[in-house]
Scaffold this active site. Structure first.
Site, PDB file in Angstrom:
ATOM      1  CD  GLU A 109      -3.393  -5.046  -3.845  1.00  0.00           C
ATOM      2  OE1 GLU A 109      -3.980  -5.927  -4.487  1.00  0.00           O
ATOM      3  OE2 GLU A 109      -2.473  -5.275  -3.045  1.00  0.00           O
ATOM      4  CG  ASP A 116      -4.963  -5.769   3.515  1.00  0.00           C
ATOM      5  OD1 ASP A 116      -3.881  -5.426   3.030  1.00  0.00           O
ATOM      6  OD2 ASP A 116      -5.484  -6.877   3.308  1.00  0.00           O
TER       7      ASP A 116
END
Length: 499
Positions: free
Chosen positions: A214, A44
């Site tokens: 997401e 991420d």
């Protein structure tokens, strides 16, 4: 009119960026010093350019209960990286207990802000969400300015995770976020620790594009707003990145294409991206995490990578190619596995001491390929009498002279090119050999192409293959380098799909 603190900070950062860009412009096809570009389980990633340095802020990729801190990495050139450990720790945010995810950095007001998700809340009955830390330096420590989450509940079905913060040219800051298949945007006030409202009085606007899962990421280029997001499952091979373009930071965002996805020859699970922009240029990189090949057990086995992000003349984006290059300019062998021998990359090239078939391999699985590397044999007569070169389409590697199953192309100290194969049990079969003008101490570019059964070997500047044979024993596998009874130096390793 007296300039604001924010203006002064921006001016300072922009001046530093311009100076750095003038001195160092990393214009690469990929991470030329190798992917992963830093060591460890991370995911991420997001990034900023602060004070002449590229900064990357990732999630620490472990079990949720172990995700209680954030590290960062800084680099002046996208090659040499310095780790900054524990820049934000959950103990400084009493409400954050676990699952500290997806940091999003930005600078304003003479301060550095880091937004993150925590606790992985599944309903509005749980406490957690998106928090913000503030620090005096990019490396922290980041502390809690508000004593709780900035966004603590679901709005429009969006789980409060995976935030990205974007500061527009007019000074308005926005936060984009959302899991569970929904994406929201909200305004941030100029204090960067409270939310504003839109002209209709709302705080959150849903902007969910088609196939969104997401990980939203916003950038602006040439007046156009680009929203990126992740699709698929974060722990699986199909994790990927798609994008949309808009004339407004609020959208609409119509899905245009998937531009980053797994390459079964290189890595899987490629997603949750940031975008690195080289200041003062039109050079961009896709920053993301991915899973190494062959790991189907641990979903947290994720590593950081970047590859070139290329825009078409009309502003649309080309699919990202996950390239396999290593020029060892970072002085390490991240991503390589050694099977015997002595290997050292600290001199910005890969030096191998003589051994009985020592190998250094990359966990790739190319079939048709173009594979090249610069190879230098020793100039002294006491450094061994043998060969050095490229291993390709290899499997079952182990320590031993011919302990693998696959092909080998080498340059010998006696001035010959050779191509052969190793089979189960260390059985070696020489397929071809030819005399070549190979001199000790001189660097040669050794190149192999393989298209199905057709194998070709090139050395030096030749555009014609010195060896060309047909052999179908091995269809795909790992790639790397090898030495046999000689020292050697390897550099500029490149493995790509054969076009």
């Amino acid at each position: 009119m007296k300039p604001s603190t924010a203006s002064l900070l921006c001016a300072g950062l922009c001046a530093a960026a311009a100076a750095a860009a003038a001195a160092i412009t990393p214009d690469f096809k990929t991470s030329e010093a190798g992917n992963p570009f830093v060591d460890g389980f991370y995911a991420d990633p997001d990034n900023e350019f602060y004070n002449g340095q590229y900064w990357v802020y990732p999630t620490s990729s472990y079990g949720y209960d172990d995700q209680t801190y954030l590290d960062a990495f800084s680099s002046p050139d996208l090659i040499h990286w310095t780790k900054h450990a524990n820049i934000l720790v959950a103990a400084d945010f009493p409400w954050a207990k676990r699952a500290v995810w997806a940091p999003a950095p930005i600078a304003r007001n003479g301060k550095y802000y880091l937004y993150f998700g925590a606790n992985d809340i599944q309903t509005n009955d749980e406490y957690g969400g998106i928090g913000v830390g503030v620090a005096d330096r990019p490396e922290g420590p980041y502390n809690d300015p508000i004593g709780g989450p900035l966004i603590a509940k679901y709005y429009n079905g969006a789980q409060p995770i995976d935030q990205d913060v974007f500061l527009d040219d007019d000074g308005q800051a926005y936060i984009y976020y959302g899991g569970h298949g929904h994406a929201n945007v909200a305004k941030l006030n100029s204090d960067m620790i409270s939310l504003g409202t839109f002209s209709d009085g709302s705080t959150f606007k849903e902007i969910t594009p088609k196939n969104y899962v997401e990980g939203p990421q916003m950038i602006k280029r040439n007046g156009t707003y680009y929203l990126f997001w992740s699709e698929g499952g974060w722990g699986g091979p199909d994790y990927a990145v798609s994008y949309a373009m808009s004339a407004s930071p609020l959208g609409p965002f119509e899905r245009l294409a998937k531009i980053l996805e797994q390459d079964t020859a290189v890595a899987t699970g490629s997603g949750h991206n940031g975008v690195i922009h080289v200041p003062g240029s039109d050079i961009y990189y896709m920053l993301y995490h991915r899973h190494p090949l062959g790991n189907n057990i641990d979903a947290n086995d994720r590593h950081l990578a970047y590859d070139r992000l290329t825009f078409n003349p009309d502003g649309t984006i080309q699919p990202v190619r996950m390239l396999v290059h290593d020029n060892f300019d970072d002085g390490n062998m991240l991503g390589w596995t050694v099977y015997g021998g002595s290997w050292d990359a600290s001199s910005n090239a890969l030096r191998a001491r003589t051994s009985a078939g020592g190998k250094a391999l990359l966990n790739t699985n190319f079939t048709d390929l173009s594979f090249s590397a610069d190879v230098t044999l020793p100039s002294s007569s006491d450094s061994g009498s043998g060969n050095a070169g490229l291993v390709f389409r290899a499997s079952r590697p182990a320590v031993g002279t011919d302990a693998y199953e696959g092909y080998y192309a080498g340059i010998s100290t006696s001035g010959k090119l050779l191509l052969g194969k190793a089979a189960k049990g260390g059985v070696w079969t020489q397929l071809a050999e030819t005399k070549a003008d190979v001199r000790p101490g001189k660097t040669y570019t050794l190149k192999v192409t393989a298209r199905k059964d057709a194998l070709s070997l090139y050395a030096g500047d030749s555009t014609s293959a010195q060896i060309h044979i047909s052999d179908g024993s091995y269809a795909g596998g790992m790639d790397g380098v090898r030495v046999y009874q000689t020292d050697a130096v390897f550099d500029n390793v490149r493995v790509e799909h054969l076009s």
